[in-house]
Design a protein around this motif. Structure first.
Motif, mmCIF file in Angstrom:
data_model
loop_
_atom_site.group_PDB
_atom_site.id
_atom_site.type_symbol
_atom_site.label_atom_id
_atom_site.label_comp_id
_atom_site.label_asym_id
_atom_site.label_seq_id
_atom_site.Cartn_x
_atom_site.Cartn_y
_atom_site.Cartn_z
ATOM 1 N N UNK A 29 29.381 -17.933 61.836
ATOM 2 C CA UNK A 29 30.837 -17.844 61.850
ATOM 3 C C UNK A 29 31.278 -17.091 63.103
ATOM 4 N N UNK A 30 31.649 -17.849 64.134
ATOM 5 C CA UNK A 30 31.975 -17.230 65.419
ATOM 6 C C UNK A 30 33.475 -17.146 65.653
ATOM 7 N N UNK A 31 34.292 -17.689 64.743
ATOM 8 C CA UNK A 31 35.731 -17.724 64.949
ATOM 9 C C UNK A 31 36.455 -16.560 64.281
ATOM 10 N N UNK A 32 35.751 -15.600 63.768
ATOM 11 C CA UNK A 32 36.391 -14.618 62.916
ATOM 12 C C UNK A 32 36.923 -13.420 63.701
ATOM 13 N N UNK A 33 38.167 -13.068 63.377
ATOM 14 C CA UNK A 33 38.876 -11.982 64.039
ATOM 15 C C UNK A 33 39.602 -11.161 62.981
ATOM 16 N N UNK A 34 39.840 -9.899 63.308
ATOM 17 C CA UNK A 34 40.684 -9.110 62.422
ATOM 18 C C UNK A 34 42.131 -9.574 62.573
ATOM 19 N N UNK A 35 42.898 -9.377 61.526
ATOM 20 C CA UNK A 35 44.331 -9.688 61.558
ATOM 21 C C UNK A 35 45.143 -8.417 61.776
ATOM 22 N N UNK A 36 44.685 -7.336 61.169
ATOM 23 C CA UNK A 36 45.314 -6.038 61.376
ATOM 24 C C UNK A 36 44.279 -4.950 61.106
ATOM 25 N N UNK A 37 44.651 -3.725 61.449
ATOM 26 C CA UNK A 37 43.691 -2.625 61.353
ATOM 27 C C UNK A 37 44.435 -1.325 61.092
ATOM 28 N N UNK A 38 43.809 -0.459 60.311
ATOM 29 C CA UNK A 38 44.338 0.881 60.074
ATOM 30 C C UNK A 38 43.172 1.862 60.090
ATOM 31 N N UNK A 39 43.485 3.140 59.918
ATOM 32 C CA UNK A 39 42.432 4.151 59.888
ATOM 33 C C UNK A 39 41.494 3.952 58.702
ATOM 34 N N UNK A 40 41.987 3.339 57.638
ATOM 35 C CA UNK A 40 41.178 3.187 56.433
ATOM 36 C C UNK A 40 40.429 1.879 56.314
ATOM 37 N N UNK A 41 40.745 0.902 57.167
ATOM 38 C CA UNK A 41 40.065 -0.386 57.057
ATOM 39 C C UNK A 41 40.750 -1.446 57.894
ATOM 40 N N UNK A 42 40.456 -2.710 57.603
ATOM 41 C CA UNK A 42 41.018 -3.808 58.378
ATOM 42 C C UNK A 42 40.948 -5.088 57.555
ATOM 43 N N UNK A 43 41.690 -6.096 58.021
ATOM 44 C CA UNK A 43 41.685 -7.393 57.349
ATOM 45 C C UNK A 43 41.047 -8.425 58.266
ATOM 46 N N UNK A 44 40.125 -9.221 57.724
ATOM 47 C CA UNK A 44 39.450 -10.275 58.486
ATOM 48 C C UNK A 44 39.907 -11.628 57.963
ATOM 49 N N UNK A 45 40.389 -12.477 58.863
ATOM 50 C CA UNK A 45 40.660 -13.865 58.483
ATOM 51 C C UNK A 45 39.338 -14.619 58.477
ATOM 52 N N UNK A 46 38.947 -15.114 57.323
ATOM 53 C CA UNK A 46 37.630 -15.733 57.199
ATOM 54 C C UNK A 46 37.639 -16.844 56.163
ATOM 55 N N UNK A 47 36.743 -17.804 56.354
ATOM 56 C CA UNK A 47 36.532 -18.864 55.375
ATOM 57 C C UNK A 47 35.317 -18.568 54.500
ATOM 58 N N UNK A 48 34.643 -17.468 54.778
ATOM 59 C CA UNK A 48 33.462 -17.123 54.004
ATOM 60 C C UNK A 48 33.853 -16.579 52.627
ATOM 61 N N UNK A 49 32.997 -16.846 51.653
ATOM 62 C CA UNK A 49 33.262 -16.416 50.273
ATOM 63 C C UNK A 49 32.554 -15.091 50.010
ATOM 64 N N UNK A 50 33.154 -14.003 50.463
ATOM 65 C CA UNK A 50 32.583 -12.684 50.216
ATOM 66 C C UNK A 50 33.009 -12.201 48.832
ATOM 67 N N UNK A 51 32.081 -11.819 47.968
ATOM 68 C CA UNK A 51 32.464 -11.250 46.672
ATOM 69 C C UNK A 51 33.131 -9.891 46.866
ATOM 70 N N UNK A 52 34.086 -9.580 46.010
ATOM 71 C CA UNK A 52 34.709 -8.272 46.073
ATOM 72 C C UNK A 52 33.656 -7.195 45.821
ATOM 73 N N UNK A 53 33.694 -6.152 46.639
ATOM 74 C CA UNK A 53 32.732 -5.069 46.518
ATOM 75 C C UNK A 53 31.503 -5.225 47.384
ATOM 76 N N UNK A 54 31.318 -6.393 48.015
ATOM 77 C CA UNK A 54 30.123 -6.597 48.831
ATOM 78 C C UNK A 54 30.179 -5.752 50.099
ATOM 79 N N UNK A 55 29.014 -5.258 50.520
ATOM 80 C CA UNK A 55 28.912 -4.410 51.710
ATOM 81 C C UNK A 55 28.813 -5.275 52.963
ATOM 82 N N UNK A 56 29.483 -4.839 54.032
ATOM 83 C CA UNK A 56 29.469 -5.563 55.299
ATOM 84 C C UNK A 56 29.122 -4.610 56.436
ATOM 85 N N UNK A 57 28.288 -5.084 57.350
ATOM 86 C CA UNK A 57 27.997 -4.371 58.589
ATOM 87 C C UNK A 57 28.528 -5.222 59.729
#
Length: 247
Positions: A29-57
């Motif tokens: 998945x090379x097309x993925x970008x954040x949509x917005x960002x804050x000190x506490x986290x960020x939003x990624x526009x993605x087509x991937x099916x990440x389960x809620x609670x899953x860890x990401x690096x």
């Protein structure tokens, strides 16, 4: 799943930073970008099916403006795709190191909103006149709130772009793939052959095939934008990061 409550949003103001996302465990998945960002986290526009609670690096970056920033987080909420917006995931960052990195990025965006001076030059290679007008409308709006300047040069094909690069020093190239006279991939090949442009960061805008992305990747392109592009977010991000780098 719904986003965090409004009180949490107020504690951490969000900024429309569109940063390139790479997954440290590897993905196509090379097309993925954040949509917005804050000190506490960020939003990624993605087509991937990440389960809620899953860890990401993840690694966040922007060609020519932001060196890769490694962040660990977890999927806190999920936005389903709709006719008006694409789907994605809200990522919450709990560890102190990650929050410090995000706080630094948020500060860069805040500096831009305070009107600090910036200077950055971009060459946009695009043959579609309506898309060029969209860029220009966003630029006119940004110019009203920014003391410095992000200079934008336009070219309608790869051949014209090479002439622009001979006459103007730029910090970043954003190019389409399909264009008359000389396409985007041939343009990148020529950019890499010249000493004065060999290391120039390039973002490719495409809706094309994996073969095209592979060819571009071999030429040193790491960031891709899928059509249709959100021009305002990209240009606002350039202004925000250029502002911080210039101060």
């Amino acid at each position: 799943m719904k986003p965090p409550d409004s009180d949490n949003k107020r504690r951490h103001p969000r900024f429309p930073l569109q940063l390139h996302v790479e997954y440290q465990r590897g993905t196509d998945y090379v097309f993925e970008w954040t949509e917005n960002l804050s000190e506490g986290g960020f939003f990624i526009r993605t087509e991937q099916a990440f389960p809620q609670g899953s860890a990401l690096e993840l690694t966040l970056s922007f060609p020519g403006l932001l060196e890769p920033v490694n962040v660990e987080g977890r999927v806190a909420w999920i936005r389903a795709p709709s006719l008006s917006q694409c789907g994605g995931v809200g990522v919450e960052v709990d560890n102190e190191g990650g929050r410090r990195r995000l706080a630094d990025l948020a500060l860069r965006a805040a500096d831009r909103e305070r009107g600090k001076t910036c200077s950055f030059s971009v060459l946009i290679v695009e043959d579609n006149e309506s898309i060029v007008r969209s860029y220009e409308r966003v630029l006119n709006h940004i110019a009203q709130t920014t003391e410095g300047q992000v200079k934008i040069h336009f070219a309608s094909n790869g051949h014209s772009a090479l002439n622009e690069l001979k006459n103007h020093a730029v910090d970043l190239v954003i190019t389409d793939i399909y264009m008359p006279i000389m396409d985007g991939l041939t343009l990148i090949e020529n950019i890499r052959k010249q000493d004065f442009t060999r290391n120039l960061p390039v973002i490719v805008v495409t809706s094309g095939t994996g073969d095209e992305r592979e060819r571009a990747a071999k030429l040193g392109v790491r960031a891709f934008l899928r059509k249709p592009v959100q021009f305002s977010h990209i240009l606002q991000t350039i202004v925000a990061l250029a502002t911080a780098n210039a101060v």
